[in-house]
Design a protein around this motif. Structure first.
Motif, mmCIF file in Angstrom:
data_model
loop_
_atom_site.group_PDB
_atom_site.id
_atom_site.type_symbol
_atom_site.label_atom_id
_atom_site.label_comp_id
_atom_site.label_asym_id
_atom_site.label_seq_id
_atom_site.Cartn_x
_atom_site.Cartn_y
_atom_site.Cartn_z
ATOM 1 N N ARG A 222 10.680 44.289 45.992
ATOM 2 C CA ARG A 222 10.120 45.592 46.319
ATOM 3 C C ARG A 222 9.446 46.225 45.106
ATOM 4 O O ARG A 222 8.387 46.863 45.233
ATOM 5 N N MET A 223 10.016 46.039 43.937
ATOM 6 C CA MET A 223 9.406 46.612 42.739
ATOM 7 C C MET A 223 8.031 45.997 42.476
ATOM 8 O O MET A 223 7.079 46.712 42.137
ATOM 9 N N ARG A 224 7.917 44.670 42.616
ATOM 10 C CA ARG A 224 6.610 44.021 42.406
ATOM 11 C C ARG A 224 5.564 44.594 43.347
ATOM 12 O O ARG A 224 4.420 44.828 42.965
ATOM 13 N N ALA A 225 5.975 44.829 44.594
ATOM 14 C CA ALA A 225 5.024 45.280 45.606
ATOM 15 C C ALA A 225 4.760 46.778 45.553
ATOM 16 O O ALA A 225 3.621 47.233 45.677
ATOM 17 N N GLU A 226 5.817 47.581 45.345
ATOM 18 C CA GLU A 226 5.697 49.032 45.464
ATOM 19 C C GLU A 226 5.555 49.752 44.124
ATOM 20 O O GLU A 226 4.915 50.809 44.053
ATOM 21 N N ALA A 227 6.173 49.213 43.084
ATOM 22 C CA ALA A 227 6.151 49.897 41.777
ATOM 23 C C ALA A 227 6.225 48.857 40.661
ATOM 24 O O ALA A 227 7.259 48.713 40.008
ATOM 25 N N PRO A 228 5.129 48.107 40.444
ATOM 26 C CA PRO A 228 5.165 47.057 39.424
ATOM 27 C C PRO A 228 5.424 47.580 38.012
ATOM 28 O O PRO A 228 5.903 46.839 37.165
ATOM 29 N N VAL A 229 5.094 48.855 37.797
ATOM 30 C CA VAL A 229 5.521 49.530 36.562
ATOM 31 C C VAL A 229 6.429 50.670 37.018
ATOM 32 O O VAL A 229 5.989 51.761 37.363
ATOM 33 N N TYR A 230 7.711 50.394 37.033
ATOM 34 C CA TYR A 230 8.697 51.309 37.600
ATOM 35 C C TYR A 230 9.185 52.272 36.517
ATOM 36 O O TYR A 230 9.391 51.882 35.370
ATOM 37 N N TYR A 231 9.398 53.531 36.916
ATOM 38 C CA TYR A 231 9.959 54.514 35.984
ATOM 39 C C TYR A 231 11.213 55.125 36.583
ATOM 40 O O TYR A 231 11.216 55.589 37.721
ATOM 41 N N HIS A 232 12.297 55.110 35.819
ATOM 42 C CA HIS A 232 13.557 55.707 36.233
ATOM 43 C C HIS A 232 13.699 57.046 35.507
ATOM 44 O O HIS A 232 13.891 57.081 34.293
ATOM 45 N N GLU A 233 13.606 58.138 36.263
ATOM 46 C CA GLU A 233 13.596 59.467 35.647
ATOM 47 C C GLU A 233 14.915 59.806 34.975
ATOM 48 O O GLU A 233 14.943 60.327 33.856
ATOM 49 N N ASP A 234 16.028 59.536 35.645
ATOM 50 C CA ASP A 234 17.327 59.928 35.090
ATOM 51 C C ASP A 234 17.669 59.142 33.822
ATOM 52 O O ASP A 234 18.157 59.712 32.838
ATOM 53 N N LEU A 235 17.424 57.839 33.835
ATOM 54 C CA LEU A 235 17.745 56.998 32.681
ATOM 55 C C LEU A 235 16.571 56.873 31.709
ATOM 56 O O LEU A 235 16.724 56.307 30.627
ATOM 57 N N ASP A 236 15.415 57.380 32.098
ATOM 58 C CA ASP A 236 14.238 57.458 31.225
ATOM 59 C C ASP A 236 13.846 56.092 30.650
ATOM 60 O O ASP A 236 13.741 55.911 29.443
ATOM 61 N N PHE A 237 13.631 55.130 31.560
ATOM 62 C CA PHE A 237 13.116 53.832 31.117
ATOM 63 C C PHE A 237 12.046 53.354 32.089
ATOM 64 O O PHE A 237 11.908 53.861 33.211
ATOM 65 N N TYR A 238 11.277 52.370 31.654
ATOM 66 C CA TYR A 238 10.265 51.717 32.484
ATOM 67 C C TYR A 238 10.681 50.269 32.715
ATOM 68 O O TYR A 238 11.504 49.719 31.968
ATOM 69 N N ALA A 239 10.108 49.652 33.746
ATOM 70 C CA ALA A 239 10.401 48.253 34.035
ATOM 71 C C ALA A 239 9.139 47.561 34.540
ATOM 72 O O ALA A 239 8.420 48.106 35.385
ATOM 73 N N LEU A 240 8.885 46.360 34.025
ATOM 74 C CA LEU A 240 7.743 45.542 34.437
ATOM 75 C C LEU A 240 8.264 44.349 35.224
ATOM 76 O O LEU A 240 9.236 43.699 34.807
ATOM 77 N N THR A 241 7.606 44.050 36.360
ATOM 78 C CA THR A 241 8.125 42.983 37.228
ATOM 79 C C THR A 241 7.104 41.914 37.583
ATOM 80 O O THR A 241 7.488 40.846 38.056
ATOM 81 N N ARG A 242 5.804 42.178 37.403
ATOM 82 C CA ARG A 242 4.813 41.157 37.730
ATOM 83 C C ARG A 242 4.622 40.202 36.564
ATOM 84 O O ARG A 242 4.694 40.589 35.399
ATOM 85 N N TYR A 243 4.363 38.943 36.904
ATOM 86 C CA TYR A 243 4.297 37.885 35.895
ATOM 87 C C TYR A 243 3.326 38.224 34.775
ATOM 88 O O TYR A 243 3.673 38.113 33.583
ATOM 89 N N GLU A 244 2.109 38.614 35.112
ATOM 90 C CA GLU A 244 1.100 38.845 34.073
ATOM 91 C C GLU A 244 1.525 39.964 33.123
ATOM 92 O O GLU A 244 1.277 39.888 31.913
ATOM 93 N N ASP A 245 2.202 40.980 33.625
ATOM 94 C CA ASP A 245 2.629 42.100 32.786
ATOM 95 C C ASP A 245 3.826 41.723 31.918
ATOM 96 O O ASP A 245 3.884 42.079 30.733
#
Length: 398
Positions: free
Chosen positions: A24-47
């Motif tokens: 779901r992250m790859r499809a909906e939020a490939p650069v995901y941001y978690h507001e409470d924990l204040d971090f980002y996450a990358l899930t697509r291969y090229e990124d």
């Protein structure tokens, strides 16, 4: 209606079903941001691959997990927490312990320990983790480090408990810290012993090594630096292979046609190891911290932010791996490199050793249990700060 997408890297839901969340992250939020924990996450291969290569932007110097990054304290002086050029100088020293010749020299040891484990196993009910995959990798890597035979399983138990996290746990607890201190004290005393009585092991090699610092001066590694490195190698070399072998057994149990392929042709074992790494790697992510503002997929990530590089998600990116959720040991791995063992300057030092151990384990398991079934209702999953897998995986041999 689809539920709200939430990526909590410390939740029981994530440890149990990372692939669905990553899909779901790859499809909906490939650069995901978690507001409470204040971090980002990358899930697509090229990124993920691009970030792993770009150490100038995505630094390893902040630490291994969110708790370490947020503490504001400088991480231990160890290769995991270094960026080039310091990382390159240290890796040059350590590589001597993992040359192709050094790894091949461990083959007989791996085979001997694997055989010993299986000879004592009861095929009526055999726990792949507790009686096998949790034992032989620790025996091999601690031997390389320099831990005497009588202490190897004790050291493995310290490391195993120290790395275990409960769902929701974001920082080491009292038990974790106690086990870490036990392992650290043991390794430190071992370093002191090797300074007076060197042997043919990794600790002695690091004691004798000389390294040039940033000023061009030749120095030696301090006792605490060698201690931290011995702990890191002992931990990583045990936990990763332990869970990789168990993941392989679970995957083949669900895909018996693929196990039959190995029974028919054991030359496919190396390719099978690569597919297990791609399909179900035990290392769920690695963590970096941005050194500057960077834009990925149209999302701006500020400087100084933790960024999860989700290699497990990247390894099932359909834009890179056709039918990524299909477990296929005949997959052509020349088309794209799976990222389970890292990428760029921080690719896994012990990758060749881990591949060899897993291949030998599969080869012997094919003899021990050509037909088997997993007792799923008695299985138990466990997780560490960045690693998840099976803690118990009982099987019944057919």
């Amino acid at each position: 209606m689809q539920s709200q997408l939430t990526f909590d890297p410390y939740s029981e839901e994530f440890f149990a079903q990372p692939h669905e969340i990553y899909r779901r992250m790859r499809a909906e939020a490939p650069v995901y941001y978690h507001e409470d924990l204040d971090f980002y996450a990358l899930t697509r291969y090229e990124d993920v691959a691009a970030a792993a290569r770009d150490f100038q932007t995505y630094s390893s110097a902040g630490g291994l997990d969110l708790a370490m990054m947020r503490s504001g304290e400088e991480p231990p002086k160890a290769i995991l927490y270094m960026d080039p050029p310091e990382h390159g100088r240290m890796r040059g020293l350590v590589n001597k312990a993992f040359t192709p010749r050094a790894v091949e020299a461990q083959r007989a040891t791996v085979i001997e320990v694997v055989r010993r484990c299986l000879e004592s196993a009861d095929p009526r009910r055999f726990d792949v983790v507790q009686e096998f995959s949790a034992i032989f990798p620790g025996e091999v890597i601690t031997c390389m480090v320099g831990v005497p035979p009588a202490d190897r399983q004790q050291f493995r138990e310290w490391v195993q408990v120290a790395l275990s996290y409960q769902p929701g746990q974001t920082a080491p607890d009292e038990t974790t810290l106690t086990m870490l201190l036990n392992a650290a004290a043991y390794c430190y005393n071992l370093v002191l012993e090797r300074r007076t009585q060197p042997q043919d092991d990794m600790i002695s090699t690091l004691i004798a090594a000389e390294i040039q610092n940033e000023h061009g001066e030749t120095t030696s590694l301090a006792d605490d630096e060698i201690t931290v490195f011995a702990m890191l190698v002992g931990g990583a070399g045990t936990e990763t292979v332990t869970k990789l072998v168990a993941n392989a057994v679970a995957a083949f149990a669900r895909h018996p046609d693929q196990w039959q392929k190995l029974l028919d042709d054991r030359t496919k074992i190396p390719a099978a190891v690569e597919e297990v790494l791609r399909y179900d790697s035990p290392v769920l992510y690695t963590l970096r911290k941005t050194t500057r503002v960077v834009t990925v997929q149209g999302v701006t990530i500020p400087a100084g932010k933790p960024v999860f590089l989700c290699e497990v998600a990247a390894n099932r990116d359909p834009d890179v791996f056709p039918d990524p959720d299909v477990f296929d040991i005949d997959r052509d791995h020349r088309r794209a490199q799976q990222l389970a063992l890292g990428y760029g300057v921080h690719s896994c030092l012990g990758a060749a050793l881990g591949r060899m151990e897993t291949a030998i384990a599969l080869d012997h398991l094919l003899d021990f249990m050509p037909r088997y079934e997993v007792i799923w209702d008695e299985c138990r999953r466990v997780n560490a700060s960045t690693v998840a897998g099976w803690g118990q995986l009982p099987v019944r041999v057919g």
